[in-house]
Design a protein around this motif. Sequence first.
Motif, PDB file in Angstrom:
ATOM      1  N   ARG A  39       1.005  -1.066   0.246  1.00 15.55           N
ATOM      2  CA  ARG A  39       0.532  -0.232  -0.130  1.00 15.55           C
ATOM      3  C   ARG A  39       0.846   0.694   0.203  1.00 15.55           C
ATOM      4  O   ARG A  39       0.221   2.649  -0.530  1.00 15.55           O
ATOM      5  CB  ARG A  39      -0.941  -0.075   1.458  1.00 15.55           C
ATOM      6  CG  ARG A  39      -2.537  -1.147   0.958  1.00 15.55           C
ATOM      7  CD  ARG A  39      -3.049  -1.152   2.380  1.00 15.55           C
ATOM      8  NE  ARG A  39      -1.731  -1.960   3.399  1.00 15.55           N
ATOM      9  CZ  ARG A  39      -2.188  -2.289   4.801  1.00 15.55           C
ATOM     10  NH1 ARG A  39      -3.354  -1.989   5.068  1.00 15.55           N
ATOM     11  NH2 ARG A  39      -1.862  -3.186   5.548  1.00 15.55           N
ATOM     12  N   LEU A  40       2.454   1.098   0.456  1.00 13.82           N
ATOM     13  CA  LEU A  40       2.856   2.903   0.114  1.00 13.82           C
ATOM     14  C   LEU A  40       4.203   2.463  -0.888  1.00 13.82           C
ATOM     15  O   LEU A  40       3.765   3.458  -1.425  1.00 13.82           O
ATOM     16  CB  LEU A  40       3.462   2.487   1.223  1.00 13.82           C
ATOM     17  CG  LEU A  40       3.557   2.401   2.952  1.00 13.82           C
ATOM     18  CD1 LEU A  40       4.173   2.693   3.940  1.00 13.82           C
ATOM     19  CD2 LEU A  40       2.217   3.903   3.049  1.00 13.82           C
ATOM     20  N   SER A  41       4.041   1.093  -1.113  1.00 10.85           N
ATOM     21  CA  SER A  41       5.186   1.451  -2.452  1.00 10.85           C
ATOM     22  C   SER A  41       4.236   1.793  -3.580  1.00 10.85           C
ATOM     23  O   SER A  41       5.330   2.378  -4.680  1.00 10.85           O
ATOM     24  CB  SER A  41       6.031  -0.427  -2.498  1.00 10.85           C
ATOM     25  OG  SER A  41       5.364  -1.309  -3.144  1.00 10.85           O
ATOM     26  N   GLY A  42       3.246   1.060  -3.520  1.00 11.25           N
ATOM     27  CA  GLY A  42       2.312   1.390  -5.082  1.00 11.25           C
ATOM     28  C   GLY A  42       2.324   0.453  -5.744  1.00 11.25           C
ATOM     29  O   GLY A  42       2.131   0.521  -6.621  1.00 11.25           O
ATOM     30  N   VAL A  43       2.869  -0.499  -5.370  1.00  7.59           N
ATOM     31  CA  VAL A  43       3.481  -1.867  -6.363  1.00  7.59           C
ATOM     32  C   VAL A  43       3.313  -3.056  -6.308  1.00  7.59           C
ATOM     33  O   VAL A  43       3.490  -2.864  -5.337  1.00  7.59           O
ATOM     34  CB  VAL A  43       4.815  -1.609  -6.643  1.00  7.59           C
ATOM     35  CG1 VAL A  43       5.215  -3.524  -7.279  1.00  7.59           C
ATOM     36  CG2 VAL A  43       5.502  -0.989  -6.893  1.00  7.59           C
ATOM     37  N   PRO A  44       2.518  -3.776  -7.133  1.00 12.27           N
ATOM     38  CA  PRO A  44       1.405  -5.103  -5.951  1.00 12.27           C
ATOM     39  C   PRO A  44       2.238  -5.898  -5.525  1.00 12.27           C
ATOM     40  O   PRO A  44       2.317  -7.247  -5.106  1.00 12.27           O
ATOM     41  CB  PRO A  44       0.831  -5.201  -7.457  1.00 12.27           C
ATOM     42  CG  PRO A  44       1.087  -4.464  -8.694  1.00 12.27           C
ATOM     43  CD  PRO A  44       1.861  -3.450  -7.586  1.00 12.27           C
ATOM     44  N   ALA A  45       3.536  -5.935  -6.352  1.00 18.56           N
ATOM     45  CA  ALA A  45       4.415  -6.843  -6.484  1.00 18.56           C
ATOM     46  C   ALA A  45       4.799  -7.223  -4.884  1.00 18.56           C
ATOM     47  O   ALA A  45       5.209  -6.263  -4.402  1.00 18.56           O
ATOM     48  CB  ALA A  45       5.251  -7.676  -7.169  1.00 18.56           C
TER      49      ALA A  45
END
Length: 275
Positions: free
Chosen positions: A209-215
């Motif tokens: 949720r913080l990185s914005g990347v699903p992986a």
Amino acid sequence: MVDVATDLPAATTGAWLHGVVRDADPATLATLATIAGIDGGPVRAVSAAGLVAVVSTAPLDEYGEEPLRRNLEDLVWLERVARAHHAVVEALARRGPVVPARLATVHTDDGRVAGTLAARRAELVAALDRLTGRGEWGVKGFLVPGAATVTAGTAAAGGVGTAYLRRRRAQLTAREERQQLASAAADAVHSALCELAVVGRRHAPQDRRLSGVPAPMVLNGAYLVDVAALPRFKELVGSLGRRHPGLELELTGPWPAYSFVADRPEPALTVGRPG
């Protein structure tokens, strides 16, 4: 964090500390008037001991000890103030080395700020020397999703239920193997980058949720890099990405050197800060 002065009960404004830089000529310091602080007005310089603290005016009804305790629990307020604080530190970093202050470092007056500069001069000067000609760069590594390895022939003896358990076990084993390989690759990438950087540090991987990347993130590294070595550092990140196709590497920066300043200025009384 607020430095409370019991001898100034009538004070209505304090000084929010953004960071410390080297002393400069008046013309250079005058450019600070173009930088907006947390209150929306220009930041100002407090000079002492050959150093300059850059501060914002901080109304104590919002940034005093008790209001600050409450406001730090308000995520909307915290995000707004953190962004404003970072914008000032980032603007200072573009002008030269800066020792960023911890978020929510507030003194009741400029005299207290000057006292901090004088008391911690040796530590702050050493930190500024260490950061001169260098920048902080971030490298994040994300696990590249692997293809499913379930075969159609697993539904053999034992029926549908047994076949499902076999497929599920195979999926879990494959996932664990990918994670182990990714962890080893992240270790190798970090070690290689540390050899070229002045120093490197690994932070805890960020939540999706913080990185914005699903992986999933498996590497969250910060590296202090000499300006002269930056082209080679960027080239190394690219080559490491090709060498470890199971990781997607993301280079970010330059950032103010938050990760490499151990002696950051802070007041005597700690009322809490975001974790």
